[in-house]
Enzyme design. Structure first.
Site, PDB file in Angstrom:
ATOM      1  N   GLN A   1       0.583  -1.353  -0.206  1.00  0.00           N
ATOM      2  CA  GLN A   1      -0.014  -0.119   0.375  1.00  0.00           C
ATOM      3  C   GLN A   1       0.724   1.059   0.014  1.00  0.00           C
ATOM      4  OE1 GLN A   1      -1.492  -0.869   4.571  1.00  0.00           O
ATOM      5  NE2 GLN A   1      -1.085   0.779   4.501  1.00  0.00           N
TER       6      GLN A   1
ATOM      7  N   CYS B   1      -4.723   0.018   3.429  1.00  0.00           N
ATOM      8  CA  CYS B   1      -5.474  -1.026   3.454  1.00  0.00           C
ATOM      9  C   CYS B   1      -6.450  -1.609   3.695  1.00  0.00           C
ATOM     10  CB  CYS B   1      -4.654  -1.239   4.840  1.00  0.00           C
ATOM     11  SG  CYS B   1      -5.455  -0.318   5.770  1.00  0.00           S
TER      12      CYS B   1
ATOM     13  N   HIS C   1      -6.222  -0.915  11.853  1.00  0.00           N
ATOM     14  CA  HIS C   1      -5.239  -1.931  10.449  1.00  0.00           C
ATOM     15  C   HIS C   1      -6.048  -2.848  10.159  1.00  0.00           C
ATOM     16  CE1 HIS C   1      -2.320  -2.545   7.822  1.00  0.00           C
ATOM     17  NE2 HIS C   1      -1.765  -3.871   8.222  1.00  0.00           N
TER      18      HIS C   1
END
Length: 333
Positions: free
Chosen positions: A123, A129, A274
């Site tokens: 990324q 993400c 995340h």
């Protein structure tokens, strides 16, 4: 006597400093680091602090290991960019009586070598993400249905998905909703990823329905949650499961083994930042010093130079870092 002791301490300090200098120069060469003069000292200091942490951890911890990588000398602000999950609180109940839990489960699953799993991607310096998690599951399930591998576009989501926030974060389930409404996801060969690569960005959406290669039919959260058995069952029936987790600083330097940290047993299920993808599970073999440990195999989006060629293992069954609270699945047309 004190005089000689002082001399020895000075000599030791000089030797350690020389070793640190050598390690720092080797690190910069390996990871192609070229800092401006005004930042050299602070970056070096971060590296030395991390070197001490890695040495201590690897000496004391038998479950997982740390190492230097491209993240070692980053600032906290720079690391924040790599965390891009912005999950909305769910209104769905945590439990139901879904019969999927009744099916027999294999002792292990590992989709890493499956022909439907695309290579690990990166990324870059972009909080995207969420788009990589959404696309990984969609790619796999489209391939599983058609028998043909396909690489889909994360950049389409970063540029076009108004439900999410591009490089400033997002939610993979909202990405699936966007794809469902838009009519499909484009191929990455037509709409390649550039966000986070050499600081490039796209300012406008370039969606083209003629390049659509996968369509969403439905998606949902894995219920009940958090529940490792439920996630294992859906992993068997629906393929890789996007999820989100809380990232501690030590995680950036993960190398191998089954990651766990008492500080990552988090009471608030919304404390996550995340997005990743669960692609398998298993149990380690017990040794004389380490008991058998159930684990998840998880795909990251930080490139193949991180962790286990872009993957990591994390302790299963204890909702480590909230990873079992946010599993979701998608199905294709």
């Amino acid at each position: 006597m004190k005089f000689y002791l002082a001399i020895i301490l000075v000599i030791v300090a000089v030797v350690v400093a020389d070793q640190d200098d050598d390690l720092w120069e080797s690190y910069k060469a390996k990871f192609d680091k070229n800092h401006p003069p005004e930042k050299e000292a602070s970056r070096k200091q971060k590296f030395i602090q991390k070197q001490r942490q890695i040495e201590k951890h690897n000496k004391e911890n038998k479950n997982w290991k740390m190492t230097h990588n491209k993240f070692t000398d980053l600032t906290d602000e720079e690391k924040k960019v790599l965390r891009g999950a912005r999950m909305e609180q769910r209104s769905k109940p945590k439990v139901n009586g879904y019969p999927v839990l009744d099916r027999a489960l294999p002792a292990s699953i590992d989709y890493r070598g499956n022909k439907c799993m695309q290579p690990v991607k990166n990324q870059g310096a972009c909080g995207s993400c969420w788009s990589f998690s959404a696309i990984t599951a969609l790619e796999f399930n489209r391939c599983k249905k058609t028998g043909n591998a396909v690489a889909l576009s994360e950049q389409m989501l970063v540029d076009c998905d108004a439900y999410n926030h591009g490089c400033h974060g997002g939610d993979y389930t909202k990405a699936w909703q966007y794809i469902l409404e838009k009519g499909g996801a484009m191929k990455s060969s037509v709409y390649p990823y550039i966000s986070g690569v050499n600081n490039q960005t796209n300012e406008s959406c370039m969606f083209n329905s003629f390049s659509v290669s996968a369509k969403v039919s439905s998606y949902d959260w894995v219920i009940p949650y958090p529940n490792a058995t439920a996630s294992m069952a859906y992993l068997q029936s629906d393929g890789p499961l996007p999820t989100t987790m809380k990232i501690l600083d030590s995680f950036f330097n993960y190398l191998s083994g089954v990651y766990s940290d008492p500080a990552c047993i988090v009471a608030d299920e919304n404390d996550v930042d995340h997005a990743v993808v669960i692609v398998g599970y298993g149990t380690t073999t017990a040794t004389s010093t380490v008991p058998a440990t159930p684990y998840w195999i998880v795909r990251n989006s930080w490139g193949t130079g991180w962790g286990l060629n872009g993957y990591f293992m994390i302790k299963r069954g204890v909702n480590m870092c909230n990873i079992e609270s946010w599993t979701a699945y998608v199905r294709v047309v």
